[in-house]
Enzyme design. Structure first.
Site, mmCIF file in Angstrom:
data_model
loop_
_atom_site.group_PDB
_atom_site.id
_atom_site.type_symbol
_atom_site.label_atom_id
_atom_site.label_comp_id
_atom_site.label_asym_id
_atom_site.label_seq_id
_atom_site.Cartn_x
_atom_site.Cartn_y
_atom_site.Cartn_z
ATOM 1 N N GLU A 83 0.837 -1.198 0.000
ATOM 2 C CA GLU A 83 0.000 0.000 0.000
ATOM 3 C C GLU A 83 0.876 1.254 0.000
ATOM 4 O O GLU A 83 1.919 1.303 0.647
ATOM 5 C CB GLU A 83 -0.939 0.043 1.197
ATOM 6 C CG GLU A 83 -0.256 0.263 2.530
ATOM 7 C CD GLU A 83 -1.190 0.766 3.627
ATOM 8 O OE1 GLU A 83 -1.235 1.997 3.832
ATOM 9 O OE2 GLU A 83 -1.838 -0.059 4.279
ATOM 10 N N LYS A 139 -8.331 -3.832 10.240
ATOM 11 C CA LYS A 139 -7.015 -3.308 10.583
ATOM 12 C C LYS A 139 -7.079 -2.780 12.019
ATOM 13 O O LYS A 139 -7.682 -1.743 12.281
ATOM 14 C CB LYS A 139 -6.643 -2.178 9.613
ATOM 15 C CG LYS A 139 -5.448 -1.345 10.024
ATOM 16 C CD LYS A 139 -5.300 -0.136 9.110
ATOM 17 C CE LYS A 139 -4.244 0.832 9.613
ATOM 18 N NZ LYS A 139 -4.091 1.997 8.712
#
Length: 205
Positions: free
Chosen positions: A33, A122
């Site tokens: 990412e 997350k």
């Protein structure tokens, strides 16, 4: 072997990102990412997607709006990671057939994220929640929920988090800080992969 490790390249420059991405993939990390508060992040995501989109999961972090989801999708990204639990971002991610990993820290946020279609959670910042906190929340989550510990996590604590129910990790400064060369990132990535593989095997996963 596809490892549940997301490399977070905060601050990466588009001119460096392909070499760093190659170093990560060669070391065994195929989820990458680029946070949207990095320099020209969409250019970096497009470069990574063009180079590795067929073999790696490329996307963005620090995604706060549905419009940003659309922008990342247009750049070729397939992964959306956020610091918070925003149903509109999750829904936009699903609408674009991308993978959604919103940030959560409480049971309410976890279930809100899952109800709106998150692919995984997350846990951020992980150092505030701690393995005991994750273990307690994990006990009430649906079986098979993917749980990533992100923030202050590294090879020396992998065992504690895996024992608490973490299925994966997001690694930022432990794998990349601005200015590191691809070779230096490769060394860090190999260390992480070796530790991850050893701890997962020890836990029978």
């Amino acid at each position: 072997m596809s490892r549940e490790i997301i490399a977070i390249l905060r601050g990466v420059q588009p001119s460096d990102v392909v070499a760093i991405g190659q170093a990560l993939i060669d070391a065994g990390i195929d989820r990458i990412e680029v946070p949207l508060n990095s320099p020209d992040p969409l250019a970096s995501i497009a470069a990574l997607a063009d180079a590795f989109g067929d073999t790696a999961l490329i996307g963005a972090g620090t995604v706060l709006t549905a419009q940003s989801v659309a922008d990342v999708h247009a750049a070729g990204g397939r992964l959306i990671v956020s610091p918070d639990c925003n149903p509109s971002v999750i829904e936009a991610t699903r609408a674009h057939d991308m993978q959604s990993f919103p940030g959560v820290a409480t049971p309410s946020e976890c279930f809100t994220a899952l109800r709106h279609g998150a692919h995984g959670l997350k846990f951020f910042p992980a150092f505030l929640i701690g393995p005991k906190g994750l273990s307690a929340i994990r006990a009430v989550l649906p079986e098979g929920t993917r749980t990533y510990a992100v923030g202050g996590v590294g090879p020396d604590t992998f065992a504690q988090w895996i024992a608490a129910g973490a299925t994966g990790f997001g690694i930022g400064t432990g794998i990349y800080t601005p200015g590191l060369t691809a070779a230096e990132v490769a060394d860090r990535a190999r260390t992480l992969v070796e530790a991850y593989d050893a701890k997962m095997e020890a836990n029978g996963k």
